[in-house]
Design an enzyme around this catalytic site. Structure first.
Site, PDB file in Angstrom:
ATOM      1  N   GLU A  35       0.733  -1.281  -0.014  1.00 63.34           N
ATOM      2  CA  GLU A  35      -0.070  -0.008   0.033  1.00 63.34           C
ATOM      3  C   GLU A  35       1.063   1.342  -0.168  1.00 63.34           C
ATOM      4  O   GLU A  35       0.375   2.250  -0.361  1.00 63.34           O
ATOM      5  CB  GLU A  35      -0.855  -0.080   1.048  1.00 63.34           C
ATOM      6  CG  GLU A  35      -2.047  -0.993   1.225  1.00 63.34           C
ATOM      7  CD  GLU A  35      -3.113  -0.539  -0.141  1.00 63.34           C
ATOM      8  OE1 GLU A  35      -3.207   0.783  -0.410  1.00 63.34           O
ATOM      9  OE2 GLU A  35      -3.612  -1.467  -0.702  1.00 63.34           O
ATOM     10  N   GLY A  36       2.118   1.255   0.486  1.00 57.24           N
ATOM     11  CA  GLY A  36       2.948   2.386   0.528  1.00 57.24           C
ATOM     12  C   GLY A  36       3.391   2.676  -1.014  1.00 57.24           C
ATOM     13  O   GLY A  36       3.125   3.895  -1.346  1.00 57.24           O
ATOM     14  N   HIS A  37       3.789   1.605  -1.769  1.00 55.00           N
ATOM     15  CA  HIS A  37       4.022   2.059  -3.210  1.00 55.00           C
ATOM     16  C   HIS A  37       2.715   2.639  -3.855  1.00 55.00           C
ATOM     17  O   HIS A  37       2.673   3.226  -4.714  1.00 55.00           O
ATOM     18  CB  HIS A  37       4.564   0.607  -4.032  1.00 55.00           C
ATOM     19  CG  HIS A  37       5.622   0.123  -3.376  1.00 55.00           C
ATOM     20  ND1 HIS A  37       5.905  -1.106  -2.680  1.00 55.00           N
ATOM     21  CD2 HIS A  37       6.869   0.537  -3.493  1.00 55.00           C
ATOM     22  CE1 HIS A  37       6.990  -1.419  -2.555  1.00 55.00           C
ATOM     23  NE2 HIS A  37       7.759  -0.479  -2.726  1.00 55.00           N
ATOM     24  N   GLN A 153      17.094   8.832   1.479  1.00 55.35           N
ATOM     25  CA  GLN A 153      17.004   8.585   0.120  1.00 55.35           C
ATOM     26  C   GLN A 153      16.200  10.065  -0.581  1.00 55.35           C
ATOM     27  O   GLN A 153      16.709  10.602  -1.636  1.00 55.35           O
ATOM     28  CB  GLN A 153      16.244   7.466  -0.131  1.00 55.35           C
ATOM     29  CG  GLN A 153      15.808   7.220  -1.613  1.00 55.35           C
ATOM     30  CD  GLN A 153      15.279   5.769  -1.943  1.00 55.35           C
ATOM     31  OE1 GLN A 153      15.973   4.998  -2.002  1.00 55.35           O
ATOM     32  NE2 GLN A 153      13.904   5.773  -2.072  1.00 55.35           N
TER      33      GLN A 153
HETATM   34  P1  AMP Z   1      11.308   0.445  -2.630  1.00 57.35           P
HETATM   35  O1  AMP Z   1      10.441  -0.556  -3.456  1.00 57.35           O
HETATM   36  O2  AMP Z   1      11.548   0.094  -1.082  1.00 57.35           O
HETATM   37  O3  AMP Z   1      12.526   0.876  -3.152  1.00 57.35           O
HETATM   38  O4  AMP Z   1      10.505   1.851  -2.375  1.00 57.35           O
HETATM   39  C1  AMP Z   1       9.896   2.461  -3.569  1.00 57.35           C
HETATM   40  C2  AMP Z   1       9.189   3.837  -3.037  1.00 57.35           C
HETATM   41  O5  AMP Z   1       8.169   3.412  -2.223  1.00 57.35           O
HETATM   42  C3  AMP Z   1      10.334   4.864  -2.272  1.00 57.35           C
HETATM   43  O6  AMP Z   1      10.128   6.058  -2.720  1.00 57.35           O
HETATM   44  C4  AMP Z   1       9.923   4.275  -1.179  1.00 57.35           C
HETATM   45  O7  AMP Z   1      10.159   5.410  -0.112  1.00 57.35           O
HETATM   46  C5  AMP Z   1       8.583   4.264  -1.078  1.00 57.35           C
HETATM   47  N1  AMP Z   1       7.942   3.532   0.014  1.00 57.35           N
HETATM   48  C6  AMP Z   1       8.264   2.471   0.661  1.00 57.35           C
HETATM   49  N2  AMP Z   1       7.607   2.142   1.725  1.00 57.35           N
HETATM   50  C7  AMP Z   1       6.666   3.141   1.890  1.00 57.35           C
HETATM   51  C8  AMP Z   1       5.672   3.387   2.778  1.00 57.35           C
HETATM   52  N3  AMP Z   1       5.527   2.553   3.695  1.00 57.35           N
HETATM   53  N4  AMP Z   1       5.029   4.584   2.826  1.00 57.35           N
HETATM   54  C9  AMP Z   1       5.136   5.508   1.614  1.00 57.35           C
HETATM   55  N5  AMP Z   1       6.018   5.082   0.514  1.00 57.35           N
HETATM   56  C10 AMP Z   1       6.912   4.068   0.812  1.00 57.35           C
END
Ligand code: AMP
Length: 288
Positions: A35-37, A153
């Protein structure tokens, strides 16, 4: 939704789209979407004409002994989620096309990459900045959206874009959390049930810091808050170690040692904690 694997094809396509005046939005990810993504994807969908998402587990941002090989992957589920959330182009390159033989140019954003995560993961942000700039050059987005979950980041990408005149606007969206406050992360799948239960303590510790820092009547200082946070976190038996709990200026990432004279400054409270071998990071931004 079209799936593209070749950088040259993605670049040709985005050039053509730009020429017709379309606003291109981009969300880079390493996949295993949650859900974050999806919150980043939905936001970008709402403000752009064309939505690119990339899924690429970038080897150059993993250190020796880190989890590159076993990083969770489920491309079929990710494809479905991207389709359901209005993604136009999913870019899933392979290592050979991103780092062809002879590749040798890296982006180094300087001292901002050496604090916090950088101290525990040397070289990590060199890999991150390099892949993000490469993806920006391939996708040529007008807007790229990142998550606050990875605060350092986001600060580094902002700096890189400023320093190198990259023609992309950077947006940062709030961290999406589970019911108990645990920040969503692809790596949460590594937690066993007891560790998962205990991991909720990280958000509680961050909220404790937020309450104290934002209370103008609070007379003690950051070392007191830090020791209380440590105590809270260590009360959980599955916690194996705390890599750091840190207070930094949210823009420059300079360390903040005292709450004196901080009026108006945005304070990034961040931490990295290990539950067995599983390393989790989280943060909260507070104004005094
Ligand atoms: P990642 O796949 O972990 O490289 O994350 C891809 C993007 O999703 C990055 O910009 C992360 O900061 C963002 N992201 C990861 N987890 C969350 C979250 N829980 N809430 C919001 N954005 C997130």
């Amino acid at each position: 939704m079209k799936i593209i694997t070749l950088p040259s094809e993605a670049q040709r396509l985005s050039s053509a789209l730009r020429n017709t005046g379309k606003i291109i939005g981009f969300v880079p990810t390493m996949g295993f979407l949650h859900e974050g993504h999806l919150s980043l994807i939905k936001k970008t969908r709402a403000i752009c004409d064309v939505l690119f998402v990339s899924i690429y587990v970038n080897p150059t941002q993993f250190g020796k002994g880190e989890d590159y090989e076993k990083y969770p992957r489920d491309i079929n589920r990710d494809i479905l989620l991207c389709r359901q959330n209005g993604v136009d182009y999913l870019f899933t390159p392979d290592n050979k096309s991103i780092y062809p033989e002879g590749f040798s140019t890296y982006v180094d954003a300087g001292s901002i990459t050496e604090v916090l995560e950088g101290r525990f993961r040397p070289g990590h942000f060199r890999g991150v900045a390099t892949i993000v700039l490469k993806l920006f050059n391939i996708i040529q987005p007008h807007v790229a959206v990142f998550g606050q979950k990875d605060a350092q980041q986001a600060a580094i990408i902002r700096k890189m874009v400023r320093d190198l005149n990259v023609n992309t606007k950077i947006l940062v969206r709030p961290t999406v959390r589970e019911k108990d406050g645990l920040a969503m992360s692809s790596r949460n799948i590594y937690l066993n049930p007891r560790q998962r239960l205990d991991a909720g303590i990280l958000y509680k510790a961050l909220k404790y810091a937020e309450n104290r820092i934002s209370d103008k009547n609070f007379k003690k200082d950051l070392n007191y808050i830090k020791s209380r946070m440590e105590k809270l976190i260590k009360s959980k038996t599955t916690v194996s170690s705390i890599d750091y709990i840190s207070f930094n200026n949210n823009n420059t990432l300079e360390e903040i040692k005292t709450l004196k004279n901080l009026s108006g400054v945005k304070i990034l409270v961040s931490l990295a904690v290990r539950f067995g071998k599983v390393r989790l990071i989280d943060n909260i931004v507070v104004k005094r």
